[in-house]
Design a protein around this motif. Sequence first.
Motif, short mmCIF file in Angstrom:
data_model
loop_
_atom_site.label_atom_id
_atom_site.label_comp_id
_atom_site.label_asym_id
_atom_site.label_seq_id
_atom_site.Cartn_x
_atom_site.Cartn_y
_atom_site.Cartn_z
N GLY A 77 87.88 52.23 -29.05
CA GLY A 77 87.61 53.63 -29.38
C GLY A 77 88.81 54.29 -30.03
O GLY A 77 88.68 55.01 -31.03
N LYS A 78 90.00 54.03 -29.49
CA LYS A 78 91.21 54.61 -30.06
C LYS A 78 91.49 54.04 -31.45
O LYS A 78 91.95 54.75 -32.34
CB LYS A 78 92.41 54.34 -29.14
CG LYS A 78 92.36 55.16 -27.88
CD LYS A 78 93.55 54.87 -26.99
CE LYS A 78 93.50 55.69 -25.71
NZ LYS A 78 94.65 55.41 -24.85
N LYS A 80 89.23 52.99 -33.60
CA LYS A 80 88.26 53.60 -34.51
C LYS A 80 88.66 55.04 -34.84
O LYS A 80 88.44 55.51 -35.95
CB LYS A 80 86.86 53.56 -33.92
CG LYS A 80 86.21 52.21 -33.99
CD LYS A 80 84.81 52.29 -33.42
CE LYS A 80 84.10 50.97 -33.50
NZ LYS A 80 82.74 51.05 -32.95
N GLN A 81 89.22 55.75 -33.86
CA GLN A 81 89.67 57.12 -34.12
C GLN A 81 90.83 57.12 -35.12
O GLN A 81 90.91 57.99 -35.98
CB GLN A 81 90.13 57.79 -32.82
CG GLN A 81 89.01 58.16 -31.90
CD GLN A 81 89.51 58.70 -30.57
OE1 GLN A 81 90.70 58.75 -30.29
NE2 GLN A 81 88.57 59.09 -29.72
N GLY A 141 88.94 55.25 -39.18
CA GLY A 141 87.50 55.42 -39.13
C GLY A 141 86.70 54.36 -39.86
O GLY A 141 85.52 54.19 -39.60
#
Length: 63
Positions: A17-18, A20-21, A24
């Motif tokens: 998740g981190k 992808k943040q 993007g």
Amino acid sequence: MNKIEYRAKGNWNEVKGKMKQGYGDLTDDDLTYEEGKQDEWLGKLQQKLGKAKHEVKEWIDSL
């Protein structure tokens, strides 16, 4: 076991998740980690992000 392998086995969903943040354009396929194929996986990320291998490792370790 190095930090990347530890993270892949431990809190990988959180780390993904981190990642992808931070970038993007990374996909689930980009972030699929297979045990024993760390160098291949890092190379794929290196190409996608346009960073040196050590930069990718440092970034992952910092998450």
